[in-house]
Each structure stands twice: as C-alpha cells, then as structure tokens.
Motif scaffolding. Structure first.
Motif, short mmCIF file in Angstrom:
data_model
loop_
_atom_site.label_atom_id
_atom_site.label_comp_id
_atom_site.label_asym_id
_atom_site.label_seq_id
_atom_site.Cartn_x
_atom_site.Cartn_y
_atom_site.Cartn_z
N VAL A 5 -3.41 5.01 9.92
CA VAL A 5 -3.75 3.83 9.13
C VAL A 5 -4.42 2.81 10.03
CG1 VAL A 5 -1.50 2.75 9.49
CG2 VAL A 5 -2.84 2.18 7.45
N GLN A 6 -5.27 2.01 9.47
CA GLN A 6 -5.91 0.95 10.24
C GLN A 6 -4.96 -0.23 10.41
OE1 GLN A 6 -9.63 0.02 8.26
NE2 GLN A 6 -10.75 1.44 9.58
N ALA A 7 -5.18 -1.00 11.45
CA ALA A 7 -4.38 -2.19 11.68
C ALA A 7 -4.43 -3.09 10.45
CB ALA A 7 -4.89 -2.94 12.90
N GLY A 8 -3.28 -3.63 10.09
CA GLY A 8 -3.17 -4.44 8.89
C GLY A 8 -2.79 -3.66 7.65
N GLY A 9 -2.81 -2.35 7.75
CA GLY A 9 -2.48 -1.51 6.61
C GLY A 9 -0.99 -1.30 6.46
N SER A 10 -0.64 -0.45 5.49
CA SER A 10 0.77 -0.20 5.16
C SER A 10 1.05 1.30 5.06
CB SER A 10 1.13 -0.85 3.82
OG SER A 10 0.98 -2.25 3.88
N LEU A 11 2.28 1.65 5.33
CA LEU A 11 2.78 3.00 5.13
C LEU A 11 4.23 2.89 4.66
CD1 LEU A 11 1.57 5.04 8.26
CD2 LEU A 11 0.83 5.38 5.90
N ARG A 12 4.67 3.87 3.89
CA ARG A 12 6.08 3.95 3.54
C ARG A 12 6.63 5.29 3.99
NH1 ARG A 12 9.38 3.82 -2.20
NH2 ARG A 12 8.55 5.94 -2.37
N LEU A 13 7.59 5.23 4.87
CA LEU A 13 8.28 6.43 5.34
C LEU A 13 9.48 6.71 4.44
CD1 LEU A 13 8.29 5.86 9.21
CD2 LEU A 13 6.49 6.83 7.76
N SER A 14 9.73 7.99 4.24
CA SER A 14 10.90 8.41 3.47
C SER A 14 11.74 9.35 4.31
CB SER A 14 10.48 9.14 2.19
OG SER A 14 9.72 8.31 1.35
N CYS A 15 13.03 9.33 4.08
CA CYS A 15 13.95 10.23 4.77
C CYS A 15 14.95 10.74 3.74
CB CYS A 15 14.66 9.51 5.90
SG CYS A 15 15.97 10.48 6.69
N ALA A 16 14.86 12.02 3.44
CA ALA A 16 15.74 12.63 2.45
C ALA A 16 16.87 13.36 3.16
CB ALA A 16 14.95 13.60 1.58
N ALA A 17 18.09 13.05 2.75
CA ALA A 17 19.27 13.67 3.33
C ALA A 17 19.82 14.74 2.41
CB ALA A 17 20.33 12.61 3.60
N SER A 18 20.28 15.81 2.99
CA SER A 18 20.91 16.88 2.21
C SER A 18 22.06 17.45 3.01
CB SER A 18 19.90 17.96 1.86
OG SER A 18 19.39 18.56 3.03
N GLY A 19 22.90 18.21 2.31
CA GLY A 19 24.06 18.78 2.97
C GLY A 19 25.30 17.99 2.66
#
Length: 126
Positions: free
Chosen positions: A12-26
């Motif tokens: 992503v370019q500076a100033g942009g956004s991202l959303r990380l996800s973390c899915a748990a199982s078990g």
C-alpha cells in the motif's frame, strides 16, 4: 491446540489503509487476550496492539490514533485496522493469542502469548 491464520497484508502507498484479520480455530476459549506484533527486517519483534476479553486494549505509541484492534467473538476473529500507514510500518505482522486468560489484562510481552500465526507481510511504499 489453537491455530491462528492471518490475512489481509499487502502493498500500500503511504497514507493508505489495510485491515488485517486473524482467524482462530481449535480449542479456543472466550476468555482470551489477542495481540498483534510486527517484525521489520533486522529488527526485533515488537508489540503493536492487544485486546482482552474484558475490552481492555493497548497500543504501541507510534500507532495510537492510526491503528485499531477489534474482535468478532462469534467468528473467533481479531482485526487490526491500519490507517494513515507510513513506510516505517513495513513489517511482517503476527497475530498472537493467550488462551485462556482470566485476569483480563492485556500483555505487551511476546512471551506472554501461547499461540502464534504464520505472519502476513505489510509493505508501505513512500
């Protein structure tokens, strides 16, 4: 055992956004602490954000006001919304979980966590 799978990284370019996800199982527990850490090349892994089942949160000073950690307990998923990204945010981001956690406190030390994801690369270009 608990498995954590991250997704959402990218370029992503500076100033942009991202959303990380973390899915748990078990063998998950509702009383837990979920954290995000990151590691840039040549640097040690550092705490980014954490969220407790009590609603307590904490953030690395340099990401306060830009990053937000949240969770969806029904989906056993924790998110890291990253806005106003900077080149210095470039790193591999890791999700971590402490299961179970009865105190409700958040933990900043990576050694406090029991399970880790494989990491997702975030690259911010200038």
């Amino acid at each position: 055992q608990v498995q954590l799978v991250e997704s959402g990284g990218g370029l992503v370019q500076a100033g942009g956004s991202l959303r990380l996800s973390c899915a748990a199982s078990g063998r998950t527990f509702s009383r837990n602490v979920m954290g995000w850490f990151r590691q840039a090349p040549g640097k040690e892994r550092e705490f980014v954000a954490a969220d407790s089942w009590t609603g307590s949160t904490d953030y690395l000073d340099s990401v306060k006001g830009r990053f937000t950690i949240s969770r969806d307990n029904a989906k056993n998923t924790v998110y890291l919304q990253m806005n106003s990204l900077k080149p210095e945010d470039t790193a591999v981001y890791y999700c971590a979980a402490k299961y179970p956690s009865y105190s409700g406190s958040v933990y900043l030390n990576s050694r406090s966590y029991d399970y880790w994801g494989q990491g997702t690369q975030v690259t911010v270009s200038s």
